[in-house]
Structures are given as C-alpha cells and as structure tokens.
Design an enzyme around this catalytic site. Structure first.
Site, mmCIF file in Angstrom:
data_model
loop_
_atom_site.group_PDB
_atom_site.id
_atom_site.type_symbol
_atom_site.label_atom_id
_atom_site.label_comp_id
_atom_site.label_asym_id
_atom_site.label_seq_id
_atom_site.Cartn_x
_atom_site.Cartn_y
_atom_site.Cartn_z
ATOM 1 N N SER A 8 0.816 8.126 5.977
ATOM 2 C CA SER A 8 -0.581 8.675 5.168
ATOM 3 C C SER A 8 0.229 9.547 4.092
ATOM 4 O O SER A 8 0.432 10.699 4.647
ATOM 5 C CB SER A 8 -1.371 9.161 6.099
ATOM 6 O OG SER A 8 -2.459 9.761 5.083
ATOM 7 N N HIS A 33 -0.080 4.180 3.555
ATOM 8 C CA HIS A 33 -1.635 4.507 3.730
ATOM 9 C C HIS A 33 -2.009 5.319 2.747
ATOM 10 O O HIS A 33 -1.510 6.632 2.781
ATOM 11 C CB HIS A 33 -1.919 5.024 5.347
ATOM 12 C CG HIS A 33 -3.127 5.342 5.712
ATOM 13 N ND1 HIS A 33 -4.002 4.250 6.093
ATOM 14 C CD2 HIS A 33 -3.965 6.356 5.752
ATOM 15 C CE1 HIS A 33 -5.281 4.801 6.352
ATOM 16 N NE2 HIS A 33 -5.213 6.082 6.038
ATOM 17 N N ASP A 35 -5.324 7.769 1.413
ATOM 18 C CA ASP A 35 -6.633 8.100 1.612
ATOM 19 C C ASP A 35 -7.458 8.624 0.411
ATOM 20 O O ASP A 35 -6.914 9.421 -0.152
ATOM 21 C CB ASP A 35 -6.474 9.323 2.529
ATOM 22 C CG ASP A 35 -5.980 8.723 4.051
ATOM 23 O OD1 ASP A 35 -6.717 8.154 4.722
ATOM 24 O OD2 ASP A 35 -4.841 9.318 4.403
ATOM 25 N N MET A 37 -11.065 9.985 -0.939
ATOM 26 C CA MET A 37 -11.868 11.015 -0.303
ATOM 27 C C MET A 37 -12.975 11.313 -1.882
ATOM 28 O O MET A 37 -12.277 11.525 -2.648
ATOM 29 C CB MET A 37 -11.726 11.768 0.350
ATOM 30 C CG MET A 37 -10.603 11.858 1.486
ATOM 31 S SD MET A 37 -10.068 13.341 2.310
ATOM 32 C CE MET A 37 -9.009 12.622 3.711
ATOM 33 N N HIS A 66 -7.528 3.400 2.168
ATOM 34 C CA HIS A 66 -8.586 3.915 3.153
ATOM 35 C C HIS A 66 -9.512 4.513 2.319
ATOM 36 O O HIS A 66 -9.342 5.729 1.901
ATOM 37 C CB HIS A 66 -8.030 4.698 4.267
ATOM 38 C CG HIS A 66 -8.965 5.238 5.356
ATOM 39 N ND1 HIS A 66 -8.514 6.179 6.159
ATOM 40 C CD2 HIS A 66 -10.169 4.992 5.476
ATOM 41 C CE1 HIS A 66 -9.699 6.459 6.891
ATOM 42 N NE2 HIS A 66 -10.676 5.823 6.308
ATOM 43 N N MET A 68 -12.593 6.690 1.928
ATOM 44 C CA MET A 68 -13.533 7.403 2.575
ATOM 45 C C MET A 68 -14.524 7.957 1.569
ATOM 46 O O MET A 68 -14.648 9.219 1.302
ATOM 47 C CB MET A 68 -12.954 8.624 3.332
ATOM 48 C CG MET A 68 -12.044 8.327 4.511
ATOM 49 S SD MET A 68 -11.195 9.698 5.132
ATOM 50 C CE MET A 68 -9.750 8.826 3.959
ATOM 51 N N MET A 137 -10.932 5.422 13.617
ATOM 52 C CA MET A 137 -10.794 7.051 13.552
ATOM 53 C C MET A 137 -10.819 7.748 14.730
ATOM 54 O O MET A 137 -11.306 7.725 15.570
ATOM 55 C CB MET A 137 -12.027 7.536 12.769
ATOM 56 C CG MET A 137 -12.126 7.043 11.141
ATOM 57 S SD MET A 137 -10.357 7.153 10.039
ATOM 58 C CE MET A 137 -10.078 8.922 10.362
ATOM 59 N N GLY A 142 -11.328 13.176 6.885
ATOM 60 C CA GLY A 142 -11.769 13.858 5.664
ATOM 61 C C GLY A 142 -10.444 14.956 5.557
ATOM 62 O O GLY A 142 -10.343 15.394 4.364
ATOM 63 N N PHE A 143 -9.843 15.129 6.691
ATOM 64 C CA PHE A 143 -8.497 16.172 6.576
ATOM 65 C C PHE A 143 -7.542 15.530 7.531
ATOM 66 O O PHE A 143 -7.502 14.793 8.196
ATOM 67 C CB PHE A 143 -8.797 17.561 7.145
ATOM 68 C CG PHE A 143 -10.168 18.071 6.037
ATOM 69 C CD1 PHE A 143 -9.913 19.068 4.932
ATOM 70 C CD2 PHE A 143 -11.363 17.948 6.854
ATOM 71 C CE1 PHE A 143 -11.128 19.175 4.366
ATOM 72 C CE2 PHE A 143 -12.616 18.437 6.173
ATOM 73 C CZ PHE A 143 -12.477 19.187 4.872
ATOM 74 N N GLY A 144 -6.247 15.824 6.834
ATOM 75 C CA GLY A 144 -5.035 15.722 7.612
ATOM 76 C C GLY A 144 -4.886 16.884 8.675
ATOM 77 O O GLY A 144 -5.648 17.927 8.654
ATOM 78 N N ASP A 175 -6.022 6.044 13.275
ATOM 79 C CA ASP A 175 -5.609 7.099 11.970
ATOM 80 C C ASP A 175 -6.293 8.374 12.594
ATOM 81 O O ASP A 175 -7.575 8.512 12.760
ATOM 82 C CB ASP A 175 -6.607 6.668 10.909
ATOM 83 C CG ASP A 175 -6.139 7.408 9.604
ATOM 84 O OD1 ASP A 175 -5.607 8.443 9.619
ATOM 85 O OD2 ASP A 175 -6.796 6.958 8.598
ATOM 86 N N GLY A 176 -5.582 9.371 12.460
ATOM 87 C CA GLY A 176 -5.901 10.934 12.665
ATOM 88 C C GLY A 176 -5.113 11.348 14.016
ATOM 89 O O GLY A 176 -5.608 10.812 14.989
ATOM 90 N N SER A 198 0.636 14.321 8.999
ATOM 91 C CA SER A 198 1.235 15.375 9.206
ATOM 92 C C SER A 198 2.478 15.064 10.070
ATOM 93 O O SER A 198 3.650 15.661 10.053
ATOM 94 C CB SER A 198 0.451 16.601 9.553
ATOM 95 O OG SER A 198 -0.431 16.023 10.498
HETATM 96 C C1 DX5 Z 1 -8.003 11.615 7.688
HETATM 97 C C2 DX5 Z 1 -7.073 10.485 7.046
HETATM 98 C C3 DX5 Z 1 -5.949 10.298 7.548
HETATM 99 C C4 DX5 Z 1 -4.965 11.364 7.400
HETATM 100 C C5 DX5 Z 1 -4.269 11.559 8.825
HETATM 101 O O1 DX5 Z 1 -9.299 11.551 7.302
HETATM 102 O O2 DX5 Z 1 -7.966 9.329 7.271
HETATM 103 O O3 DX5 Z 1 -5.283 9.238 7.119
HETATM 104 O O4 DX5 Z 1 -3.992 11.439 6.534
HETATM 105 O O5 DX5 Z 1 -3.394 12.700 8.805
HETATM 106 P P1 DX5 Z 1 -2.865 13.096 10.223
HETATM 107 O O6 DX5 Z 1 -1.911 11.911 10.831
HETATM 108 O O7 DX5 Z 1 -2.337 14.308 9.548
HETATM 109 O O8 DX5 Z 1 -3.883 13.339 11.191
HETATM 110 ZN ZN ZN Z 2 -6.522 7.488 6.593
#
Ligand code: DX5
Ligand code: ZN
Length: 224
Positions: A8, A33, A35, A37, A66, A68, A137, A142-144, A175-176, A198
């Site tokens: 991602s 991937h 994201d 948002m 993806h 969101m 999910m 929303g966040f990495g 994912d996540g 990450s």
């Molecule tokens: C979260 C995203 C993910 C995110 C995953 O809302 O959809 O794709 O980038 O990040 P990690 O692997 O750090 O959880």
């Molecule tokens: Zn994602």
C-alpha cells in the site's frame, strides 16, 4: 495456488514517489494498492485520480484502487480512466451495490467489494458470483499503521466458505495491520492477496519484506 502481495503506497515517502513505484515494479510484489479517502466515509483524505494516473502510467503491475469514499458509483469511470486494473468499493458506502458492481464491469475493471470489520460476510451473499475480489478489512479503514483485528481470521474463513458455496471466482484480499507476524494465519484462513503498508514501507529493507511475505508456505509438506 500461490498468493499475491500488494504494497500500500499510503505508507510510502511521497517526496520520492518514483522510488516507491520502482520498488514495487522491481520487487516480487504483485499489485500496487492505492488508498483513496474522501474525509467523509473515513476521517482521512489521501489522494485521487490525478495521483493515481501518474502512478498507473509507470506501474508495470496490477493497479488495485481501494475507494474509501461515499457513493463511489459517481467515480467508477474516472478511476478506470486513471488506469485502475481493479476497483474496490465499500459495501457500506453504496445504497445500490449491485448497480455499482455492474458499473465496474462496464468500465472494464476487476470488480471488488470491501467489508468493514463490523459488516457480516452474509451481506455479499447475493452479489458474490459477480465479484473478482472481496476485501476483508482487518482494521477500521482510514489510516495506515493500525493494529490487526484478530476476529478477522474466522471472518476470512466464513468468506472462503461463502465463495465456495456459490462457486465464485472471487479472491479474498486482506487489508490493515498485515505483516510477517500474521500473514501465515490469514493465508491459511483463505486469503489470497495481502495488502501491507507500514510492514513494507516502514522496513529497512522493503523488498526483503515483500520477498518474505511471498515466500510464506501455506501448505507445508508433512514429513510424518
Ligand atoms: C487502511 C488502508 C490500508 C492501509 C494499510 O484504511 O485501506 O490499505 O494503507 O496500512 P497498514 O498495512 O500499515 O495497516
Ligand atoms: Zn487499502
């Protein structure tokens, strides 16, 4: 059947996006991937078609978008034009999910639907045969960098059962919070695509982590 790894780019250093693209292109990774948002469906705002177009022009692999965002049906065509190979929308963001799936097919992209942690697998029962990808999910989107939700593992198993019962071609993407510490477990539960932000871009050797994720053996040979 082997599995896919989808770094991602949300976790990449955007000052040197070219390096992140090159890393994915030259590593053992399978998918980009990306994201998107909107600050409505999820609290965060990331990037949109303009950035995706720049990435897709240079990407030599599957471009996995993806979304969101609320009411994603409004944007299927523009993300397809930006270079998506596949688009995934959230079931929770669509009043007319069936229609949005048909829009993805008409736009010529692989059709994916994502489920938030609280949304039951059965929500997709009547559309599963039309899907190429189901995204489970494993954090709240929303966040990495968030912590993996362990109840996702039995949920992946339930989804694998639903897919089998309906004879669907859909692959399960997770994912996540995915990394070397839990990848084997989700793969054994039935996941085929591992998204990792990450765990890859936060590592000293991102290509090495990708290779390790690819090397996980989900069918260890028994010698007894
Ligand atoms: C979260 C995203 C993910 C995110 C995953 O809302 O959809 O794709 O980038 O990040 P990690 O692997 O750090 O959880
Ligand atoms: Zn994602």
């Amino acid at each position: 059947m082997s599995h896919f790894v989808a770094p991602s780019l949300l976790a990449a250093d955007f000052r040197r996006l070219d390096r992140a693209i090159e890393l994915v292109n030259t590593s053992e990774a399978d998918w980009f991937h990306l994201d998107v948002m909107d600050g409505r469906f999820v609290p965060n705002i990331s990037f949109g078609q303009f950035i995706i177009e720049q990435i897709a022009e240079r990407a030599e692999k599957y471009v996995d978008v993806h979304l969101m965002i609320e009411d994603p049906g409004r944007y299927i065509d523009s993300f397809a034009r930006a270079g998506a190979t596949g688009i995934t929308v959230h079931a929770e963001a669509c009043t007319h999910l069936h229609r949005v799936i048909q829009q993805m097919k008409e736009a010529g992209v692989k059709a994916g639907v994502a489920l938030n942690p609280h949304t039951p697998v059965a929500h997709l029962e009547n559309v599963i045969e039309d899907l190429d990808v189901v995204l489970i999910m494993t954090v709240n989107p929303g966040f990495g960098g968030q912590k993996f939700i362990y109840q996702s593992i039995p949920k992946v198993r339930q989804m694998a059962d639903l897919i089998a019962v309906h004879n669907s071609r859909a692959v399960i993407e997770v994912d996540g919070g995915i990394g070397l510490q839990n990848a084997q477990k989700v793969l054994e539960a039935g996941a085929r695509v591992l998204v990792a932000g990450s765990a890859v871009f936060g590592a000293d050797d991102p290509a090495g982590v990708i290779a390790q994720l690819k090397a996980i053996d989900t069918n260890p040979v028994s010698y007894v």
